[in-house]
Design a protein around this motif. Structure first.
Motif, PDB file in Angstrom:
ATOM      1  N   VAL A 198       2.951  -0.894   4.042  1.00 24.72           N
ATOM      2  CA  VAL A 198       2.556   0.400   3.486  1.00 24.72           C
ATOM      3  C   VAL A 198       3.760   1.020   2.788  1.00 24.72           C
ATOM      4  CG1 VAL A 198       1.714   2.717   4.022  1.00 24.72           C
ATOM      5  CG2 VAL A 198       0.860   0.738   5.307  1.00 24.72           C
ATOM      6  N   GLN A 237      -1.830   0.482   0.915  1.00 21.60           N
ATOM      7  CA  GLN A 237      -2.082  -0.044   2.251  1.00 21.60           C
ATOM      8  C   GLN A 237      -2.868  -1.338   2.091  1.00 21.60           C
ATOM      9  OE1 GLN A 237      -2.298   4.045   4.920  1.00 21.60           O
ATOM     10  NE2 GLN A 237      -4.127   2.786   4.705  1.00 21.60           N
ATOM     11  N   TRP A 273       0.600   2.106  10.359  1.00 26.84           N
ATOM     12  CA  TRP A 273      -0.615   1.462   9.860  1.00 26.84           C
ATOM     13  C   TRP A 273      -1.028   0.311  10.779  1.00 26.84           C
ATOM     14  CZ3 TRP A 273      -0.853  -3.681   8.236  1.00 26.84           C
ATOM     15  CH2 TRP A 273      -2.081  -4.077   7.715  1.00 26.84           C
TER      16      TRP A 273
END
Length: 285
Positions: A198, A237, A273
């Motif tokens: 990310v 992402q 993430w």
């Protein structure tokens, strides 16, 4: 949780980060669980010394902050066999159990090594105590090496390595198709899939070019639909990439043990993430 979700959850749990040696990076690694695997890159500009220095710094941390280190030793950053002996001795003294050997992106080699295969052969001749030795693989090709030559080299490197890591790739179909093709050609090394972590979109593109994944970025730019999506977003992402890979992760013929996350030193967001993805996979239904 479906069987596909279970496979993905297991791989996300074991995923490891790649970091770039930098002065401020050590304190930011506190976000990682104890004994996480961390790969440390080898810069084509500054060479292998910053990588080795970071290994020593991380080994000096208290036990509760110890990580499992995977230093990169790029062939084109090593001067000669004597230099290689020094590197191996230093890593052995630090208790390193896993090392990754890419060819390296330096335009001018530091010495006699031109390829990872040359270095791997001398490592075997010298002898080492590494439990794991990894090599790089290029699903979308290499700007200076033909696909046939890449395959030939990868098959030869199998004699000296026991896993491979794929270069960053944004196209799940291309990645899986390439993996099936090398399996058919006789490459049996377990394949850790390299995923971009990310980070901000401009940073992703700029750092990708700087650390030697320009080929993947050029392929990315050809994917017009994906480029439009990226332009409309401020943060990348790898969710779509992960979704495209998920149906294939449990295929035993592909032998995918997990993910190698290119963090670009955006450790906090990439680790957040990863943790959030694990939480979503654990939810009922």
């Amino acid at each position: 949780m479906t069987s596909n979700d279970e496979v993905l959850a297991g791989m996300m749990d074991q995923a490891y980060l790649e970091i770039i040696p930098a002065r401020t990076i050590i304190e930011r690694l506190i976000h990682l669980p104890r004994h996480s695997y961390v790969a440390i890159t080898c810069s084509p500009v500054t060479g292998v010394d910053p990588t080795l220095d970071m290994v020593d710094e991380l080994r000096a941390l208290p036990e509760e902050r110890q990580l499992k280190l995977i230093p990169h030793v790029a062939a084109r950053a090593v001067r000669d066999k004597g230099h290689l002996r020094e590197i191996l001795a230093r890593l052995d003294e630090a208790g390193v159990e896993s090392v990754f050997v890419p060819g390296g992106d330096a335009a001018n080699p530091a010495g006699e090594y031109r390829s990872a295969l040359d270095l791997l052969r001398d490592m075997a001749d010298i002898g080492h105590h590494f439990e794991f030795v990894g090599v790089a693989a290029h699903p979308e090709g290499h700007p200076q090496i033909t696909p046939a030559e890449l395959l030939r080299l990868l098959k030869q490197k199998q004699e000296y390595a026991n896993y491979l890591v794929t270069q960053m790739c944004f196209d799940p179909a291309a990645l899986i198709g390439w993996l099936r093709s090398i399996r058919s050609a006789g490459v049996t090394l377990p394949a850790w899939l390299g995923l971009p972590g990310v980070t901000d979109i401009p940073r992703l593109l700029a750092l990708s070019l700087r650390i030697g994944v320009g080929q993947s970025v050029r392929v990315l730019k050809k994917q017009k639909g994906l480029v439009r999506k990226l332009i409309g977003a401020r943060l990348y992402q790898p969710d779509d990439l992960l979704a495209g890979l998920q149906p294939h992760l449990g295929d035993p013929e592909l032998d995918i043990p997990g993910f190698h996350l290119f963090s670009f030193n955006d450790i906090e967001r990439t680790e957040s993430w990863r943790v959030e993805t694990l939480k979503k996979l654990s939810l009922p239904g």
